[in-house]
Write a protein that holds these residues in place. Sequence first.
Motif, short mmCIF file in Angstrom:
data_model
loop_
_atom_site.label_atom_id
_atom_site.label_comp_id
_atom_site.label_asym_id
_atom_site.label_seq_id
_atom_site.Cartn_x
_atom_site.Cartn_y
_atom_site.Cartn_z
N ALA A 96 13.23 -53.61 29.54
CA ALA A 96 11.97 -52.94 29.88
C ALA A 96 11.94 -51.54 29.29
CB ALA A 96 11.81 -52.89 31.40
N ARG A 97 13.06 -50.81 29.40
CA ARG A 97 13.10 -49.45 28.85
C ARG A 97 12.94 -49.46 27.33
NH1 ARG A 97 17.59 -48.89 32.67
NH2 ARG A 97 16.88 -47.65 34.46
N THR A 98 13.52 -50.46 26.68
CA THR A 98 13.41 -50.55 25.22
C THR A 98 11.96 -50.76 24.78
OG1 THR A 98 15.64 -51.47 25.04
CG2 THR A 98 14.16 -51.83 23.18
N LEU A 99 11.25 -51.65 25.45
CA LEU A 99 9.85 -51.91 25.09
C LEU A 99 9.00 -50.65 25.27
CD1 LEU A 99 9.23 -55.46 26.61
CD2 LEU A 99 9.71 -54.86 24.23
N VAL A 100 9.25 -49.94 26.37
CA VAL A 100 8.48 -48.72 26.63
C VAL A 100 8.84 -47.64 25.62
CG1 VAL A 100 8.10 -46.85 28.28
CG2 VAL A 100 8.21 -49.22 29.09
N HIS A 103 7.44 -48.45 22.17
CA HIS A 103 5.99 -48.69 22.14
C HIS A 103 5.65 -50.03 21.48
CE1 HIS A 103 5.33 -44.55 23.44
NE2 HIS A 103 6.17 -44.17 22.50
N VAL A 104 6.38 -51.08 21.86
CA VAL A 104 6.13 -52.41 21.32
C VAL A 104 5.98 -53.39 22.48
CG1 VAL A 104 7.31 -52.00 19.14
CG2 VAL A 104 8.61 -52.86 21.09
N GLY A 105 5.33 -54.52 22.21
CA GLY A 105 5.13 -55.52 23.24
C GLY A 105 6.15 -56.64 23.20
N ALA A 106 6.99 -56.66 22.15
CA ALA A 106 8.01 -57.71 22.02
C ALA A 106 9.07 -57.24 21.04
CB ALA A 106 7.39 -59.02 21.55
N SER A 121 9.41 -60.65 25.31
CA SER A 121 8.16 -59.91 25.33
C SER A 121 7.86 -59.35 26.71
CB SER A 121 7.00 -60.82 24.90
OG SER A 121 6.78 -61.82 25.88
N GLU A 122 6.82 -58.52 26.75
CA GLU A 122 6.35 -58.00 28.04
C GLU A 122 6.01 -59.14 28.99
OE1 GLU A 122 3.06 -55.63 26.84
OE2 GLU A 122 4.24 -53.79 26.68
N SER A 123 5.43 -60.22 28.46
CA SER A 123 5.05 -61.35 29.31
C SER A 123 6.27 -61.96 29.98
CB SER A 123 4.32 -62.41 28.48
OG SER A 123 3.12 -61.91 27.95
N ASP A 124 7.38 -62.05 29.24
CA ASP A 124 8.61 -62.59 29.83
C ASP A 124 9.10 -61.71 30.97
OD1 ASP A 124 8.74 -64.73 27.97
OD2 ASP A 124 9.64 -63.40 26.49
N LEU A 125 9.05 -60.40 30.77
CA LEU A 125 9.52 -59.49 31.81
C LEU A 125 8.57 -59.47 32.99
CD1 LEU A 125 10.82 -56.46 29.71
CD2 LEU A 125 11.92 -58.62 30.24
N ARG A 184 -1.73 -69.06 13.91
CA ARG A 184 -1.40 -70.29 14.64
C ARG A 184 -0.60 -69.99 15.90
NH1 ARG A 184 0.34 -73.04 9.03
NH2 ARG A 184 -1.66 -73.99 8.44
N GLY A 185 0.32 -69.02 15.80
CA GLY A 185 1.15 -68.70 16.95
C GLY A 185 0.58 -67.64 17.85
N ARG A 186 -0.59 -67.09 17.49
CA ARG A 186 -1.22 -66.01 18.25
C ARG A 186 -0.23 -64.86 18.46
NH1 ARG A 186 -4.61 -69.36 22.91
NH2 ARG A 186 -5.82 -70.64 21.44
N LEU A 187 0.40 -64.45 17.38
CA LEU A 187 1.45 -63.45 17.44
C LEU A 187 0.97 -62.11 16.89
CD1 LEU A 187 4.35 -65.65 16.04
CD2 LEU A 187 3.85 -65.16 18.44
N LYS A 188 1.33 -61.03 17.56
CA LYS A 188 1.02 -59.70 17.08
C LYS A 188 2.12 -59.15 16.18
CE LYS A 188 -1.85 -58.32 21.01
NZ LYS A 188 -2.04 -57.33 22.11
N ARG A 189 3.34 -59.62 16.38
CA ARG A 189 4.49 -59.20 15.58
C ARG A 189 5.39 -60.41 15.33
NH1 ARG A 189 6.30 -53.85 16.14
NH2 ARG A 189 8.44 -54.58 16.46
#
Length: 282
Positions: A96-100, A103-106, A121-125, A184-189
Motif C-alpha cells: 500500500a505504501r509503495t502504490l501511494v 503515485h501508481v495504481g498497480a 493493484s489497488e483493487s487487490d488491496l 482488450r485487458g482494460r489496462l492502464k499500465r
Amino acid sequence: MSEHEYFSAGTESRRSVPGKAWSPEEPQRQDMLLRYLGAVAGISAARARESEPEPATSEAAAVPDEPGPAPVLRVRDVMDVPAVAVSGDLPFTELARTLVREHVGAVPVVDAKERVIGVVSESDLLAKAAVEAMEHPSGPIDRLRDRGLQHKAQGETAATLMTAPAITVRPGTTVAEAALTAARGRLKRMPVADWQGRLVGVVRRAALLSALVRDDEHIREEIASRILTREFHLPQGTVEVTVRNGVVDLTGRLDRESIPRLLAEVRDMDDVADVLDHLSAA
C-alpha cells in the motif's frame, strides 16, 4: 455509420448526459479518448487490408516522389524506465505504501531473477481491506458471492494478493499492437518484459494514446501540405485551417464543386474527430 458520424454521435451523447459539472480538462480528455478509439479501429482496418491480395502494379505506375511510410513506433520508444516493481514476499502494508509513494495504481511483481510473475493493484488491496472490515456473510448466497473476496483477503504478501499471470508486452512490440492488448485487458499500465520474461519497463495507456494520436499541429500541417497544396493545388491562404482537439475548422472561398470533395478528404483523415464547414462558394 461512417467514422465521422461515429465521432459526432459520441461527442453529442457525452454532452447530453446529465451529471456533475466537467472540469476544464474533461472535454479534451474525452475527445482524446474518442480519437484513441478511432486509432485502434484504424489499426484493425489496416490489418484487414493487409490480409487482402494486392493488385499487380507496374514499375511505371510507381510514384517516386511520394514520401515513404512513417517509422513504426514500438513499445521501447514510449515505455517508462526504470520500472517500479515489488518482490513476491513484500507485505500488504508495504504494498500500500509503495502504490501511494509512487503515485501508481498497480505494480509488477517479480521473482529473484526479475521475471514478471504477476501484477498487484489497488483493487487487490482494497478487496482484502474491505473483506477484513465487513461482517461475515449471513446466508449461503452471500457466502457464495463473496467467496472470491474471502480468498483474496487471506493473502498477506504481493505473491498471494497479485493477479497472475500478468499481461505483458515485449519492447519490440508495435505501439499499435500494445494498444490493442491494453484495450482488450482494460489496462492502464502494462509491464514490459524481455524474451526471458524479465522486467525492463512499464508502458502507460496514456503514452500509447499520445503515440497513436497525432497532435493538432500535425493534422493541420498534413491538410495544408498534402490536401490543399498537392491535391487541390490551392494558393497559400485560400483556405484557412485551424485544428483543436481533432476538430478541423475550414474557412475561405472555394469553387462550389470543390467544397464537398475537400470536406470529404479532411473527414477521411486519421485522427480527425469532426470538420466544421465555414467555406463559401466563390
